[in-house]
Each structure stands twice: as structure tokens, then as C-alpha cells.
Design an enzyme around this catalytic site. Structure first.
Site, mmCIF file in Angstrom:
data_model
loop_
_atom_site.group_PDB
_atom_site.id
_atom_site.type_symbol
_atom_site.label_atom_id
_atom_site.label_comp_id
_atom_site.label_asym_id
_atom_site.label_seq_id
_atom_site.Cartn_x
_atom_site.Cartn_y
_atom_site.Cartn_z
ATOM 1 N N HIS A 71 4.119 3.320 12.302
ATOM 2 C CA HIS A 71 3.015 4.084 12.902
ATOM 3 C C HIS A 71 3.487 5.053 13.993
ATOM 4 O O HIS A 71 2.689 5.825 14.507
ATOM 5 C CB HIS A 71 1.909 3.181 13.493
ATOM 6 C CG HIS A 71 1.169 2.381 12.454
ATOM 7 N ND1 HIS A 71 -0.111 1.920 12.633
ATOM 8 C CD2 HIS A 71 1.529 1.972 11.217
ATOM 9 C CE1 HIS A 71 -0.510 1.251 11.563
ATOM 10 N NE2 HIS A 71 0.484 1.269 10.695
ATOM 11 N N HIS A 131 0.851 -1.191 0.000
ATOM 12 C CA HIS A 131 0.000 0.000 0.000
ATOM 13 C C HIS A 131 0.886 1.239 0.000
ATOM 14 O O HIS A 131 1.999 1.217 0.533
ATOM 15 C CB HIS A 131 -0.989 0.007 1.163
ATOM 16 C CG HIS A 131 -0.394 0.052 2.540
ATOM 17 N ND1 HIS A 131 -0.064 1.233 3.171
ATOM 18 C CD2 HIS A 131 -0.056 -0.930 3.412
ATOM 19 C CE1 HIS A 131 0.423 0.971 4.378
ATOM 20 N NE2 HIS A 131 0.453 -0.333 4.553
ATOM 21 N N GLU A 157 -5.178 1.687 3.045
ATOM 22 C CA GLU A 157 -4.979 0.576 3.997
ATOM 23 C C GLU A 157 -5.028 1.071 5.428
ATOM 24 O O GLU A 157 -5.549 0.392 6.315
ATOM 25 C CB GLU A 157 -3.630 -0.106 3.735
ATOM 26 C CG GLU A 157 -3.466 -1.458 4.434
ATOM 27 C CD GLU A 157 -3.010 -1.366 5.880
ATOM 28 O OE1 GLU A 157 -3.208 -2.344 6.619
ATOM 29 O OE2 GLU A 157 -2.461 -0.326 6.293
ATOM 30 N N GLU A 158 -4.480 2.268 5.661
ATOM 31 C CA GLU A 158 -4.395 2.778 7.035
ATOM 32 C C GLU A 158 -5.698 3.427 7.488
ATOM 33 O O GLU A 158 -5.814 3.850 8.628
ATOM 34 C CB GLU A 158 -3.251 3.807 7.149
ATOM 35 C CG GLU A 158 -1.883 3.315 6.670
ATOM 36 C CD GLU A 158 -1.230 2.313 7.619
ATOM 37 O OE1 GLU A 158 -1.897 1.844 8.568
ATOM 38 O OE2 GLU A 158 -0.056 2.003 7.401
ATOM 39 N N ASP A 185 6.678 1.073 6.235
ATOM 40 C CA ASP A 185 5.240 0.770 6.110
ATOM 41 C C ASP A 185 4.569 1.799 5.227
ATOM 42 O O ASP A 185 4.175 2.848 5.717
ATOM 43 C CB ASP A 185 4.634 0.729 7.513
ATOM 44 C CG ASP A 185 3.125 0.495 7.512
ATOM 45 O OD1 ASP A 185 2.613 0.015 6.493
ATOM 46 O OD2 ASP A 185 2.480 0.807 8.528
ATOM 47 N N ASP A 223 -0.439 4.422 0.907
ATOM 48 C CA ASP A 223 -0.847 5.426 1.900
ATOM 49 C C ASP A 223 -0.061 5.194 3.190
ATOM 50 O O ASP A 223 0.435 4.092 3.435
ATOM 51 C CB ASP A 223 -2.355 5.379 2.163
ATOM 52 C CG ASP A 223 -2.822 4.056 2.750
ATOM 53 O OD1 ASP A 223 -2.405 3.000 2.231
ATOM 54 O OD2 ASP A 223 -3.580 4.060 3.741
HETATM 55 ZN ZN LIG Z 1 1.160 -1.221 6.331
#
Ligand SMILES: [Zn+2]
Length: 454
Positions: free
Chosen positions: A424, A95, A159-160, A128, A97
Site C-alpha cells: 500500500h 486478488h 479487494e482494495e 499485494d 486489483d
Molecule cells: Zn491484498
């Protein structure tokens, strides 16, 4: 040509591609593709989508295109057929995003400027999942024209946030159908220690409300005899664990044992930032507790805040609980068991309301098939040590969607997001050696998988 020769050539080619990998990852990280219009303009996500489309078009996905999802985000789709009519099909996932930077003051380098510090590359999305996008690109470029399988591609853009791809798959199953799916949005146990993630916990939220009085009461005049809704709620929540921290919900097994690689307690303490002198929870090893057993977390409580609270007995209070369950447990049934338990332990006849929100199932990868054989061999060759299997205490609903849509496909979760990547969180980073080794793994996998399936 033996596999040794193939390996040597691939390894050198990927080494030679790392300058381009760094330059491209820097371009991609510089696009703040946070899929939340309240924080960043949607045009940034559209730019990232076009960047990904063009990069994969240049890597042989000549039909790469942007598919509009129900939430307005765009997923990059594509295919790259192979001349061999009997070749298997592999779907590559990632992904583009990213999470917002969160606390910008906590970043030691600018979040959207790829910056090398101590051999790692820092930036939001560096691991990520933009680092994994570069893994796919480097693997494909190293193989050149020699890709012995049919390839399909999906790089999603929410995705997030909404996970809109989950809705798209069932109605468009033909577009992504594959024999093996490389979900590159995960990571190794540690840098240089190859792993695939084979188990994810399911998740459900439960909101519990307690009511005991028609309104607030003076705590001096009534306290002692009047039933206190907040005290009742606290008593109920206290029964969800025993003294040693084991989750105790009748009907939910809290004794299961993780069979894959361990999660060393010291590593976990560091990863979780546990303060000195504070214990980890539960009778099991860390891996048992986070991958194989249920867990309840109190996410929030509605009650009077400390500032502005009065000397009054609280008539009603509520809590939001988050329940995680391991493979083998039905999330919906587990949430029902939690609700039954809360009602059973409620003291003093207080009125209890409950609501179960959005249960999502756990996931256990079907291992042992040809794709798993191929990835095991590829990781051993790329890293020079055997692959281990990990769990993940979190949930990736897309895995269940893909497993439902393609029951015969083998799903492999891997990637460059090892624990030091701090995904994150502020100061996210990627180890370029992981990008190189994962790209080599992927290239070797595609060769070996085609050979095993032939
Ligand atoms: Zn991810």
C-alpha cells in the site's frame, strides 16, 4: 516414494520455475489494475482478470471463468476436481486489483514496471497480491498432474475498494465451498520466518458531534465564560487514553496478552517510522497493543482550519473516530461502550450527537485441525524452521464472510507480504525467495493435507 524425495523434487522444480514466475509477475504488474475508474480505466482490471483466468486455465483450472460482481468488477472463479472421490477440497484465494501508486514521486522505480533492486522485485502489487497469485501458479505447476485434492479458485478484483466478493459469497456458497481455504493475502513475520495470521481485529467508526452555542462568538467579548464546543470535544477525546497511551474506555478490556509470536519493538518502530525520541504507546508489548487490545484513532476533526480562522469561539465541532477491537469482543457492543463513554465525559452540558458506522467483527482462526497440522508441517519443511502465529491489527471482512458461510472450513492466512514489502506504500516490493518458499509450502501443504485427511 518418501516425503523427502517428494520435497527435493518439488523444491528443484519450483527453483526451475522462477524465471517464468518473474516474467509472468512482470506482465501482471505491468497491468495497472487499480479498481477505481477515477484513477485508471476499468479496462485495465478487465485485462488483469483475463490474464489471471488464462493463467489458471493453463494450470489445470480448465473451467476458469469471470464472474460479474455487484460493483461491476470481475472475480476469476474455477475448479479443478481430483479423481479421488474422498479427497478434501481446498479453495485458493488471492486478488488481482492493486492500490494506486499514491505519491509517484516517492517511487525509486516505475510503479508498473517490475524492477530488481538489491535482490528484491519492485512494483505496485508485486507482493499485494500479484506475488501471491504467482505463488499459487508456481505451486500448481510444480505439482503438475499430482494434485491430490479437489481445488477451487477465487481471485477477486475489488479487494482494495468495495470488497464486492463479500456480497457474492452468501448467495453463491456452493461455488466456493471447501474444507480448507488458503487466503494468500498476508505474510511472514520477516523474510524466511514462516507464519500464519490467526487473529484480526474488528473495526467500527464513530462520529461524535458537540454543540454548545447558536453561532460563532467574538472570543474577546465572550471568551472565558462562553462554552467552547471545540474545547469540549478536545477534552472528551483526551479521555480516550491514559498518560501512558493505553486506550481507556469503560467496559473494554485493555489488558489482554498476545499468545503467539512477539512483534519486536525495534521492528515495529522501523515498520511504523516512529521518530527518534518518541515513545510507543501502552503498558503491553507491541503485539498486545496491536493484536490483542482495543485502540481508538482520531481520523478527522471538523473545526475551523488554521488558515482563515477568526478570533471566534467555535459553536460546534465533530470528530470521526476509528475503533479496533480484538477477537472475543463484539464490535457493536464496543462501539456502544465508546459512545456511552463520550456522552458521560462531555463537559458543561454540551449537546452530543453520535453515529456508529459499519461495525465489522474481529476474526480468530480455528487452529488445530488437519489443515493447520498440514500447513505447520509444510512450512517447517519449506523454510527449515517452525511456523509461528501472528495477529493483524487490521480487518479482512471476507474472513468473517467465509467463516460464516463455511463454519466447518479451516481458514489459513499466509503469503509473501512480509513487512519489507511495504504494501500500500510507495516502493512496494517482493522477495523472490518468499515466492519460492511459499509456493513450496503450498505444494507440500496440498500433499500433506490430502494424506492427513485420507
Ligand atoms: Zn491484498
Amino acid at each position: 516414494m518418501g516425503s523427502e524425495a517428494a520435497d527435493t523434487g518439488l523444491r528443484e522444480r519450483i527453483e526451475g520455475l522462477m524465471g517464468q514466475v518473474r516474467a509472468e509477475l512482470a506482465e501482471l504488474v505491468a497491468i495497472p489494475s487499480v479498481a477505481d475508474p477515477r484513477q485508471f480505466p476499468p479496462e485495465e482490471c478487465a485485462r488483469a482478470a483475463r490474464w489471471v483466468r488464462d493463467a489458471f486455465a493453463g494450470a489445470g483450472f480448465t473451467d476458469a471463468w469471470l464472474a460479474e460482481m455487484s460493483d461491476g468488477s470481475q472475480a476469476v472463479l474455477g475448479s479443478r476436481p481430483c479423481p479421488d472421490p474422498d479427497a478434501p477440497t481446498v479453495l485458493l484465494y488471492a486478488h488481482y486489483d492493486v492500490q494506486p501508486p499514491l505519491n509517484e514521486a516517492a517511487w525509486r522505480t516505475p510503479p508498473f514496471e517490475l524492477t530488481e533492486v538489491g535482490g528484491r522485485w519492485y512494483g505496485r502489487g508485486a507482493a499485494d497480491c500479484k506475488g501471491n497469485i504467482l505463488v499459487h501458479l508456481a505451486a500448481l505447476r510444480a505439482l503438475g498432474d499430482q494434485v491430490p485434492v479437489n481445488l477451487k479458485l477465487v481471485v477477486e478484483g475489488s479487494e482494495e475498494t468495495t470488497g464486492a466478493l463479500e456480497e457474492f459469497v452468501p448467495g453463491n456458497a456452493g461455488l466456493l465451498r471447501a474444507d480448507a481455504i488458503l487466503i494468500c493475502d498476508s505474510g511472514n513475520a520477516a523474510v524466511g520466518q514462516p507464519a500464519v495470521t490467526v487473529s484480526l481485529r474488528g473495526v467500527a467508526d464513530v462520529i461524535v458531534g458537540v454543540e454548545a452555542l447558536t453561532s460563532e462568538l467574538h472570543s474577546g467579548l465572550f471568551g472565558g465564560a462562553a462554552p467552547d464546543a471545540l474545547a469540549a470535544l478536545v477534552a472528551m477525546l483526551a479521555t480516550l487514553r491514559d498518560d501512558r497511551g493505553n486506550t481507556t474506555i469503560p467496559g473494554l478490556d485493555n489488558t489482554q496478552v498476545w499468545r503467539g509470536a512477539p512483534y519486536p519493538a525495534e521492528t515495529f518502530r522501523a515498520d511504523a517510522g516512529v521518530l527518534e525520541g518518541v515513545s510507543l504507546l501502552g503498558d503491553g508489548a507491541v503485539a498486545d497493543m496491536v493484536w490483542s487490545r482495543p485502540a481508538v484513532t482520531i481520523l478527522g476533526i471538523d473545526c475551523p482550519p488554521v488558515d482563515g480562522s477568526a478570533a471566534a469561539i467555535t459553536p460546534r465541532a465533530s470528530a470521526k473516530l476509528n475503533l479496533r477491537v480484538p477477537p472475543g469482543t463484539q464490535t457493536g457492543e464496543a462501539a456502544e461502550a465508546l459512545v456511552r463513554h463520550l456522552r458521560a465525559v462531555a463537559p458543561w452540558g454540551v449537546r452530543v450527537t453520535t453515529e456508529i458506522e459499519a461495525p465489522g467483527p474481529p476474526f480468530a482462526a480455528r487452529t488445530g485441525g488437519p489443515a493447520y497440522q498440514a500447513i505447520e508441517a509444510a512450512m517447517r519443511e519449506a523454510y527449515g524452521r517452525p511456523m509461528v502465529t501472528l495477529g493483524d491489527g487490521g480487518s479482512i471482512p471476507l474472513c468473517n464472510v467465509l467463516a460464516d458461510a463455511y463454519p466447518d472450513a479451516e481458514l489459513i492466512l499466509m503469503g509473501v507480504e512480509e513487512p519489507l514489502a511495504l504494501i500500500h506504500a510507495p516502493n512496494e516490493s517482493v522477495d523472490p525467495a518468499e515466492i519460492a518458499a511459499m509456493a513450496l509450502t503450498e505444494a507440500l501443504f496440498l500433499q500433506r493435507y490430502a494424506a492427513i485427511r485420507r
